[in-house]
Design a protein around this motif. Structure first.
Motif, PDB file in Angstrom:
ATOM      1  N   ARG A   1       0.568  -1.596  -0.265  1.00 53.76           N
ATOM      2  CA  ARG A   1       0.228   0.659   0.041  1.00 53.76           C
ATOM      3  C   ARG A   1       0.616   0.767  -0.332  1.00 53.76           C
ATOM      4  O   ARG A   1       0.562   2.192  -0.550  1.00 53.76           O
ATOM      5  CB  ARG A   1      -1.104  -0.303   1.467  1.00 53.76           C
ATOM      6  CG  ARG A   1      -2.132  -1.054   1.278  1.00 53.76           C
ATOM      7  CD  ARG A   1      -3.056  -1.022   2.031  1.00 53.76           C
ATOM      8  NE  ARG A   1      -3.769  -1.598   1.962  1.00 53.76           N
ATOM      9  CZ  ARG A   1      -4.901  -1.872   0.981  1.00 53.76           C
ATOM     10  NH1 ARG A   1      -4.745  -1.822   0.254  1.00 53.76           N
ATOM     11  NH2 ARG A   1      -6.317  -3.009   1.524  1.00 53.76           N
TER      12      ARG A   1
ATOM     13  N   LYS B   1       0.598   4.182  -2.914  1.00 53.66           N
ATOM     14  CA  LYS B   1       0.681   5.926  -2.648  1.00 53.66           C
ATOM     15  C   LYS B   1       2.175   6.460  -2.917  1.00 53.66           C
ATOM     16  O   LYS B   1       1.198   7.387  -3.436  1.00 53.66           O
ATOM     17  CB  LYS B   1       0.605   5.397  -0.725  1.00 53.66           C
ATOM     18  CG  LYS B   1       0.745   7.062  -0.549  1.00 53.66           C
ATOM     19  CD  LYS B   1      -1.222   7.162  -0.364  1.00 53.66           C
ATOM     20  CE  LYS B   1      -1.799   6.586  -0.018  1.00 53.66           C
ATOM     21  NZ  LYS B   1      -3.804   7.744  -0.284  1.00 53.66           N
TER      22      LYS B   1
ATOM     23  N   TYR C   1      -9.409   1.059  -3.670  1.00 53.11           N
ATOM     24  CA  TYR C   1      -9.886   1.369  -2.644  1.00 53.11           C
ATOM     25  C   TYR C   1      -9.563   1.385  -1.782  1.00 53.11           C
ATOM     26  O   TYR C   1      -8.750  -0.469  -1.617  1.00 53.11           O
ATOM     27  CB  TYR C   1     -11.419   0.705  -2.706  1.00 53.11           C
ATOM     28  CG  TYR C   1     -12.610   1.207  -1.897  1.00 53.11           C
ATOM     29  CD1 TYR C   1     -12.823   2.360  -2.000  1.00 53.11           C
ATOM     30  CD2 TYR C   1     -13.175   0.724  -0.499  1.00 53.11           C
ATOM     31  CE1 TYR C   1     -14.267   3.526  -0.653  1.00 53.11           C
ATOM     32  CE2 TYR C   1     -13.669   0.815   0.262  1.00 53.11           C
ATOM     33  CZ  TYR C   1     -14.624   1.940   0.008  1.00 53.11           C
ATOM     34  OH  TYR C   1     -15.320   2.310   1.189  1.00 53.11           O
ATOM     35  N   ARG C   2      -9.599   1.813   0.284  1.00 53.99           N
ATOM     36  CA  ARG C   2      -9.578   1.342   0.679  1.00 53.99           C
ATOM     37  C   ARG C   2      -9.171  -0.672   1.868  1.00 53.99           C
ATOM     38  O   ARG C   2      -8.234  -0.526   2.466  1.00 53.99           O
ATOM     39  CB  ARG C   2      -9.486   2.119   1.933  1.00 53.99           C
ATOM     40  CG  ARG C   2     -11.385   2.141   2.966  1.00 53.99           C
ATOM     41  CD  ARG C   2     -11.129   2.657   3.790  1.00 53.99           C
ATOM     42  NE  ARG C   2     -12.591   3.448   4.030  1.00 53.99           N
ATOM     43  CZ  ARG C   2     -13.423   3.849   3.770  1.00 53.99           C
ATOM     44  NH1 ARG C   2     -13.521   5.141   2.875  1.00 53.99           N
ATOM     45  NH2 ARG C   2     -15.254   4.006   4.037  1.00 53.99           N
TER      46      ARG C   2
END
Length: 385
Positions: free
Chosen positions: A325, A329, A347-348
């Motif tokens: 992640r 990012k 999506y998270r």
């Protein structure tokens, strides 16, 4: 960081999956006809709301005997209104293969505590559609916004069903053909496929859905904002422009502007074509890019709007989830710093990866220009590891 950046940037780097890109050529001046400062219950206010409903029916080809209403709280509000008002009359099959569908499952099983079967699948896959019981009610998302997986068609829904079918179509409407005869409730928000402003939902009801509302009363109390009937009869005003709460007339005008634009292109077929073209351009890039792949492996189930991608580089895939992640990012920050792409992280709740919106308000030339920038951001982020 890799210094050599691509020569061409996307003209509009807006690839967010909601709110989505405004239509090409959009300008605030297009909204000057909005009756700001006027009551939404005034003659002009009702006229603009009615115009939005009429244009929606014409563009989508909604059957004449289906009702169309503008409701509060985006697509979420529309889905919740339908579930809380209609479910409980019989068992319900809840289908989920991504986070929003899972949210509806949670609401029905944990909040409403109904007799429900959960038919689920992991990200990138789809639930067993053949297992749906036609004697049950059904709730499903046509297009899984956070997984990039859509139903291939509505053939799995029985024409002779006894239950009602509630379809969350928020990232499918205007981009994928819907079979109205198979759907009793359709919900969406105009902030997605048409790039409208957030906060408003659209609720479309078939005659079967209206019959359920008028013949069945849930055992639980309904807040005012969810009530679609009064004295056992449908509140027709909701579907004629008399909204439950106060809408933003500026947002309504923005929606009308998007509907006019869509009609000027040639209507629904043109919108479908633009989304398909964008998705095809992204697929061409992915197929020649070894470090990237689709989250949904089956092309027949792959979304043409919310296209979800995973990092296929074994070095990155070997990292733990937190580091994966962080890598994504880093790519996002690099792209935003160059005004090359905004808001394309997955999506998270989804597996680490990218999500590229390919709906009709995005231009194919921008999708084509995006590819080299993804390569640049990937190489730069990997160099920095």
């Amino acid at each position: 960081m890799t210094e050599a950046t691509p020569a061409v940037r996307p003209a509009r780097p807006h690839f967010s999956s909601g709110p989505c890109a405004k239509r090409p050529g959009w300008s605030p001046e297009n909204l000057n006809t909005s009756p700001l400062g006027r009551s939404h219950r005034s003659k002009i206010g009702k006229s603009r709301l009615g115009d939005a409903i009429d244009r929606t029916r014409a563009l989508l080809g909604v059957p004449d005997d289906y009702r169309i209403g503008i409701v509060p709280a985006s697509d979420t509000g529309a889905v919740e209104m339908a579930m809380w008002s209609m479910l409980g009359e019989r068992p319900v099959d809840m289908l989920a293969w991504e986070s929003f569908g899972a949210g509806w499952v949670s609401d029905v099983t944990k909040q409403l505590k109904l007799d429900a079967r959960s038919l689920t699948a992991g990200y990138g896959e789809i639930a067993d559609l053949a297992a749906v019981d036609p004697t049950h009610d059904v709730v499903f998302t046509w297009n899984g916004t956070t997984s990039g997986v859509r139903v291939p068609n509505a053939d799995w829904i029985s024409a002779d069903r006894e239950g009602i079918v509630i379809c969350d179509a928020t990232s499918a409407i205007f981009a994928q053909p819907l079979d109205w005869a198979k759907l009793d409730v359709v919900t969406y928000s105009w902030q997605k496929v048409l790039g409208g402003e957030g906060g408003h939902g659209v609720l479309i009801l078939s005659p079967r859905a209206v019959e359920r509302l008028e013949s069945y009363t849930p055992s639980w109390p309904l807040p005012k904002i969810f009530r679609l009937t009064k004295g056992g009869k449908l509140i027709e005003g909701i579907f004629e422009g008399a909204t439950i709460n106060t809408p933003s007339m500026l947002c309504v005008e923005d929606y009308i502007d998007a509907l006019k634009w869509a009609s000027s292109l040639g209507g629904l077929e043109a919108l479908h074509g633009r989304a398909d073209s964008n998705a095809a351009a992204l697929a061409t890039y992915v197929e020649k890019t070894p470090w990237l792949d689709f989250l949904c492996e089956d092309p027949e189930l792959r979304s043409n709007t919310s296209v979800c991608l995973k990092i296929a580089d074994p070095d990155i895939a070997a990292l733990d989830e937190a580091d994966q992640r962080a890598f994504v990012k880093a790519m996002e920050k690099l792209l935003e710093s160059q005004d090359a792409a905004y808001d394309i992280g997955g999506y998270r709740d989804a597996p680490p990866g990218l999500r590229i919106w390919c709906g009709a308000t995005v231009d194919t030339t921008d999708i084509e220009a995006l590819g080299p920038w993804l390569d640049w951001a990937y190489a730069s982020a990997k160099t920095a590891l």
